[in-house]
Design an enzyme around this catalytic site. Structure first.
Site, PDB file in Angstrom:
ATOM      1  N   TYR A 141       0.816  -1.214   0.000  1.00 20.24           N
ATOM      2  CA  TYR A 141       0.000   0.000   0.000  1.00 20.24           C
ATOM      3  C   TYR A 141       0.855   1.273   0.000  1.00 20.24           C
ATOM      4  O   TYR A 141       0.430   2.304  -0.496  1.00 20.24           O
ATOM      5  CB  TYR A 141      -0.906   0.035   1.233  1.00 20.24           C
ATOM      6  CG  TYR A 141      -2.257  -0.603   1.065  1.00 20.24           C
ATOM      7  CD1 TYR A 141      -2.396  -1.889   0.556  1.00 20.24           C
ATOM      8  CD2 TYR A 141      -3.412   0.074   1.445  1.00 20.24           C
ATOM      9  CE1 TYR A 141      -3.627  -2.477   0.426  1.00 20.24           C
ATOM     10  CE2 TYR A 141      -4.659  -0.502   1.320  1.00 20.24           C
ATOM     11  CZ  TYR A 141      -4.769  -1.773   0.811  1.00 20.24           C
ATOM     12  OH  TYR A 141      -5.996  -2.346   0.691  1.00 20.24           O
ATOM     13  N   LYS A 192       3.198 -15.277   1.834  1.00 17.40           N
ATOM     14  CA  LYS A 192       3.349 -15.959   0.550  1.00 17.40           C
ATOM     15  C   LYS A 192       4.831 -16.264   0.397  1.00 17.40           C
ATOM     16  O   LYS A 192       5.493 -15.842  -0.561  1.00 17.40           O
ATOM     17  CB  LYS A 192       2.799 -15.057  -0.575  1.00 17.40           C
ATOM     18  CG  LYS A 192       2.707 -15.720  -1.934  1.00 17.40           C
ATOM     19  CD  LYS A 192       1.625 -16.787  -2.051  1.00 17.40           C
ATOM     20  CE  LYS A 192       1.722 -17.502  -3.381  1.00 17.40           C
ATOM     21  NZ  LYS A 192       0.876 -18.715  -3.459  1.00 17.40           N
ATOM     22  N   ASP A 224      -3.017 -18.065  -0.052  1.00 13.36           N
ATOM     23  CA  ASP A 224      -4.046 -18.743  -0.867  1.00 13.36           C
ATOM     24  C   ASP A 224      -4.721 -19.846  -0.063  1.00 13.36           C
ATOM     25  O   ASP A 224      -5.944 -19.996  -0.068  1.00 13.36           O
ATOM     26  CB  ASP A 224      -3.444 -19.271  -2.186  1.00 13.36           C
ATOM     27  CG  ASP A 224      -2.146 -20.052  -2.018  1.00 13.36           C
ATOM     28  OD1 ASP A 224      -1.581 -20.060  -0.903  1.00 13.36           O
ATOM     29  OD2 ASP A 224      -1.699 -20.669  -3.004  1.00 13.36           O
ATOM     30  N   ASP A 248      -6.314  -6.838   4.050  1.00  7.27           N
ATOM     31  CA  ASP A 248      -7.478  -6.174   3.435  1.00  7.27           C
ATOM     32  C   ASP A 248      -8.413  -7.230   2.857  1.00  7.27           C
ATOM     33  O   ASP A 248      -9.620  -7.218   3.091  1.00  7.27           O
ATOM     34  CB  ASP A 248      -6.993  -5.224   2.335  1.00  7.27           C
ATOM     35  CG  ASP A 248      -8.137  -4.538   1.615  1.00  7.27           C
ATOM     36  OD1 ASP A 248      -9.065  -4.074   2.306  1.00  7.27           O
ATOM     37  OD2 ASP A 248      -8.112  -4.483   0.379  1.00  7.27           O
ATOM     38  N   ASP A 252     -12.233  -8.944   4.544  1.00  7.82           N
ATOM     39  CA  ASP A 252     -13.546  -8.945   3.876  1.00  7.82           C
ATOM     40  C   ASP A 252     -14.117 -10.361   3.843  1.00  7.82           C
ATOM     41  O   ASP A 252     -15.314 -10.572   4.056  1.00  7.82           O
ATOM     42  CB  ASP A 252     -13.437  -8.434   2.426  1.00  7.82           C
ATOM     43  CG  ASP A 252     -13.679  -6.930   2.312  1.00  7.82           C
ATOM     44  OD1 ASP A 252     -13.415  -6.221   3.309  1.00  7.82           O
ATOM     45  OD2 ASP A 252     -14.120  -6.477   1.243  1.00  7.82           O
TER      46      ASP A 252
HETATM   47  C1  IPM Z   1     -10.368  -1.120   4.193  1.00  6.98           C
HETATM   48  C2  IPM Z   1     -10.664  -0.470   2.860  1.00  6.98           C
HETATM   49  C3  IPM Z   1      -9.519   0.486   2.519  1.00  6.98           C
HETATM   50  C4  IPM Z   1      -8.263  -0.338   2.388  1.00  6.98           C
HETATM   51  C5  IPM Z   1      -9.752   1.352   1.268  1.00  6.98           C
HETATM   52  C6  IPM Z   1     -11.042   2.146   1.355  1.00  6.98           C
HETATM   53  C7  IPM Z   1      -8.586   2.265   0.999  1.00  6.98           C
HETATM   54  O1  IPM Z   1     -10.866  -1.438   1.900  1.00  6.98           O
HETATM   55  O2  IPM Z   1     -10.237  -0.393   5.187  1.00  6.98           O
HETATM   56  O3  IPM Z   1     -10.296  -2.350   4.244  1.00  6.98           O
HETATM   57  O4  IPM Z   1      -7.981  -0.889   1.313  1.00  6.98           O
HETATM   58  O5  IPM Z   1      -7.535  -0.444   3.373  1.00  6.98           O
HETATM   59 MG    MG Z   2     -10.939  -3.440   2.649  1.00  5.25          MG
END
Ligand code: IPM
Ligand code: MG
Length: 361
Positions: A141, A192, A224, A248, A252
């Site tokens: 990032y 990885k 993975d 990240d 999710d």
């Molecule tokens: C998160 C989001 C952010 C990230 C974005 C909005 C920049 O997806 O906080 O997980 O990628 O960190």
């Molecule tokens: Mg995110």
């Protein structure tokens, strides 16, 4: 003693969900005399519209002077065509790096009341309680060099750099080991290392730390495989520690195990305990302003803020109990409706239900 809280509603559903969290915080602040002082500012697209940049120096200064920051969400289609350097997301990333909020804690807990909302079978997710510890101020990032550049043949190439120093790995590793001590004493480090040198180093540093925490079991997993194991047998995990981008993605995925990303709070901390608190979900422009968003992730983020940066454990627990109670009572926003005896509510009514549960406790 007063404590300063900076509130940054942001974009999309941000202002609506933040309004519910501040409702809850205002009530606790008054009834428990917490001494919290709130300031508000703009971030993301809202700040671009007002000041031309997603994070102004003034807002960053305000953030630095605060004990904690409560953020809604940033971004939206309206700003998607802007140059990368001034997109709403840069506001968020600027806060993370400007305050050195390197430790991102993302708990994925399945509320038993919502077992049905998960896309996995109840027996696979029942009792799920994972903590993802994501490194937040380094890795791909932020790595330099980065950019898009012309090639000799007239076409272009894009490039980013994935790098971590030993000290960056060590400090996030320590957070993971220490968090595991308060839970079930297991850390799974995700990398990885079969392909990427940066994560070979990551693995080495985690292994070096392990002897300092003899009561914690450290394991390693390729990313993975971790993505697969999270949907196959998620309850094998206690604490997962990983870099910025893998974290990240996996957070999710873990969020969906719990039924909805609308339930997941997060804390981003620096080494002095200062923190930014935000839901794991985005600004959901498609449902913004329609009273549809689930405010619980933001309300639970406020609970984490009380716990980690404001030393108000009792208030934090009261919020968490109130959230559990409204779920018991059957209140559900659109993202978590299941079958059975439920009452479908909007953003505002969900906030009111939490407030009522707090008041009646
Ligand atoms: C998160 C989001 C952010 C990230 C974005 C909005 C920049 O997806 O906080 O997980 O990628 O960190
Ligand atoms: Mg995110």
């Amino acid at each position: 003693m007063t404590k300063k809280v900076l509130v940054l509603p942001g974009d999309g559903i941000g202002p609506e969900i933040i309004a519910q969290a501040t409702k809850v915080l205002d009530y606790l602040n008054a009834s428990l005399s917490l001494g919290l002082e709130f300031t508000r500012a703009l971030v993301g697209g809202a700040s671009i519209d007002e000041a031309g940049v997603p994070l102004t120096d003034q807002t960053l200064d305000l953030a630095k002077q605060s004990d904690a920051i409560l953020l809604g969400a940033v971004g939206g289609t309206k700003w998607d065509t802007l140059d990368m350097a001034i997109r709403p997301e840069k506001g968020l990333l600027g806060l993370r790096s400007g305050l050195e909020l390197f430790a991102n804690l993302r708990p994925a807990i399945l509320y038993p009341q919502l077992a049905e909302a998960s896309s996995l079978r109840p027996e696979i997710v029942a009792g799920l309680d994972i903590l993802i510890v994501r490194e937040l101020t380094g890795g791909i990032y932020f790595g330099q060099p980065r950019g898009i550049q012309p090639l000799e043949d007239g076409s272009r190439e894009g490039f980013n750099t994935y790098r971590y120093s030993e000290s960056e790995i060590r400090r996030i590793g320590r957070i993971a080991f220490e968090s595991a001590r308060k839970r079930n004493n297991q850390v799974c480090s995700v990398d990885k290392a079969n392909v990427l040198e940066v994560t070979v180093l990551w693995r080495e540093v985690m292994d070096q730390l392990a002897p300092e925490y003899p009561d914690v079991t450290l394991s390693h997993m390729y990313v993975d495989n971790a993505a697969m194991q999270l949907v196959k047998a998620p309850k094998q995990f206690d604490v997962i520690v990983t870099g910025n981008m893998f974290g990240d993605i996996l957070s999710d995925e873990a969020a969906m195990l719990t039924g909805s990303i609308g339930m997941l709070p997060s804390a981003s901390l620096n080494s002095s305990g200062q923190g930014m608190y935000e839901p794991c979900h985005g600004s959901a422009p498609d449902i913004a302003g329609q009273d549809l968003a689930n405010p619980l992730a933001t309300i639970l983020s406020a609970a984490m803020m009380l716990r980690y940066s404001l030393q108000q454990e009792e208030a934090a627990q009261r919020i968490e109990k109130a959230v559990s109670k409204v779920l018991d009572q059957g209140y559900r926003t659109a993202d978590i409706v299941g079958s059975g005896d439920i009452t479908k509510v909007g953003t505002n009514a969900m906030g009111d239900a939490v407030l009522a549960a707090l008041k009646s406790a």
